[in-house]
Scaffold this motif. Sequence first.
Motif, PDB file in Angstrom:
ATOM      1  N   ARG A  15       8.718   5.843  -6.991  1.00  0.00           N
ATOM      2  CA  ARG A  15       7.945   6.723  -7.847  1.00  0.00           C
ATOM      3  C   ARG A  15       7.502   5.959  -9.083  1.00  0.00           C
ATOM      4  O   ARG A  15       8.022   4.912  -9.416  1.00  0.00           O
ATOM      5  N   ALA A  16       6.526   6.513  -9.771  1.00  0.00           N
ATOM      6  CA  ALA A  16       5.929   5.819 -10.918  1.00  0.00           C
ATOM      7  C   ALA A  16       6.945   5.506 -12.010  1.00  0.00           C
ATOM      8  O   ALA A  16       6.807   4.541 -12.754  1.00  0.00           O
ATOM      9  N   ALA A  64       3.745   5.781  -5.554  1.00  0.00           N
ATOM     10  CA  ALA A  64       3.706   5.779  -7.020  1.00  0.00           C
ATOM     11  C   ALA A  64       2.658   6.744  -7.563  1.00  0.00           C
ATOM     12  O   ALA A  64       2.815   7.304  -8.649  1.00  0.00           O
ATOM     13  N   SER A  65       1.595   6.951  -6.777  1.00  0.00           N
ATOM     14  CA  SER A  65       0.521   7.845  -7.222  1.00  0.00           C
ATOM     15  C   SER A  65       0.670   9.260  -6.676  1.00  0.00           C
ATOM     16  O   SER A  65      -0.214  10.100  -6.855  1.00  0.00           O
ATOM     17  N   GLY A  66       1.787   9.504  -5.975  1.00  0.00           N
ATOM     18  CA  GLY A  66       2.046  10.846  -5.477  1.00  0.00           C
ATOM     19  C   GLY A  66       1.361  11.178  -4.168  1.00  0.00           C
ATOM     20  O   GLY A  66       1.331  12.349  -3.756  1.00  0.00           O
ATOM     21  N   ARG A  67       0.811  10.187  -3.473  1.00  0.00           N
ATOM     22  CA  ARG A  67       0.136  10.437  -2.209  1.00  0.00           C
ATOM     23  C   ARG A  67       1.135  10.389  -1.054  1.00  0.00           C
ATOM     24  O   ARG A  67       2.182   9.750  -1.139  1.00  0.00           O
ATOM     25  N   ARG A  78       0.827  -1.209   0.000  1.00  0.00           N
ATOM     26  CA  ARG A  78       0.000   0.000   0.000  1.00  0.00           C
ATOM     27  C   ARG A  78       0.857   1.253   0.000  1.00  0.00           C
ATOM     28  O   ARG A  78       0.553   2.233  -0.689  1.00  0.00           O
ATOM     29  N   GLN A  81       2.177   1.824  -3.429  1.00  0.00           N
ATOM     30  CA  GLN A  81       1.117   2.334  -4.297  1.00  0.00           C
ATOM     31  C   GLN A  81       0.874   3.819  -4.039  1.00  0.00           C
ATOM     32  O   GLN A  81       0.704   4.602  -4.983  1.00  0.00           O
ATOM     33  N   PHE A  82       0.847   4.207  -2.772  1.00  0.00           N
ATOM     34  CA  PHE A  82       0.660   5.614  -2.427  1.00  0.00           C
ATOM     35  C   PHE A  82       1.774   6.466  -3.047  1.00  0.00           C
ATOM     36  O   PHE A  82       1.518   7.520  -3.642  1.00  0.00           O
TER      37      PHE A  82
END
Length: 219
Positions: free
Chosen positions: A216-217, A192-195, A186, A189-190
Amino acid sequence: MDSTRTPRRIGLLGGTFDPVHIGHLRGALEVAEYLGLDEVRLLPNFRPPHRETPSCSAQDRLAMVRLAVEGLPLLVVDARELERDKPSYTIDTLESVRAELDADDQLFLIVGWDAFCGLPSWYRWSELLDHCHILVMQRPDADSEAPEELRDLQAARSVNDPLALTGSGGQIAFVWQAPLGVSATRIRQFLASGRSVRFLVPDAVLAYINAHGLYRASN
């Protein structure tokens, strides 16, 4: 052997730590304090046989774990699995650590409930208890049953009270812990999505992730 010497009590918590997060640290600290362990060693895996290759390099994961345990004397980092440069088999680690200890020192392998249920798929899994006790961190919301292959072992080797574990190894006990809904997947994922992942990882680990552009993505 010095007859006045107090046997050491050492916990081992392995994982990819990709990245290390508060769930890893809180679980290790709770076990160390509850059982009165001298230390819990966090062992980053080089290449775990049952999981995907980690997203980050061994060097980055090791650096993050070292940052995470700063100021926590009960938690230390053991890099031996990264130094092997081959798949991380727990039995090899246990044999290596046990060879460095006195015969009466207690060694505790700390695993989560899911990992415990997967033990029959581990390399030479039936020999693990020859070298250590197994402590299973089970959350109150864990409702799955252990596989049939483990049930006889549980019946023969389980101790109801973790504080009643005796000898250098050979027994299984469950340690209940407060559920923390945190996972490395998780967190990746956060990121990678910039969260933000603030408060999910130690501040020093987050600073390292940001400084090195990890997860990072584009990675």
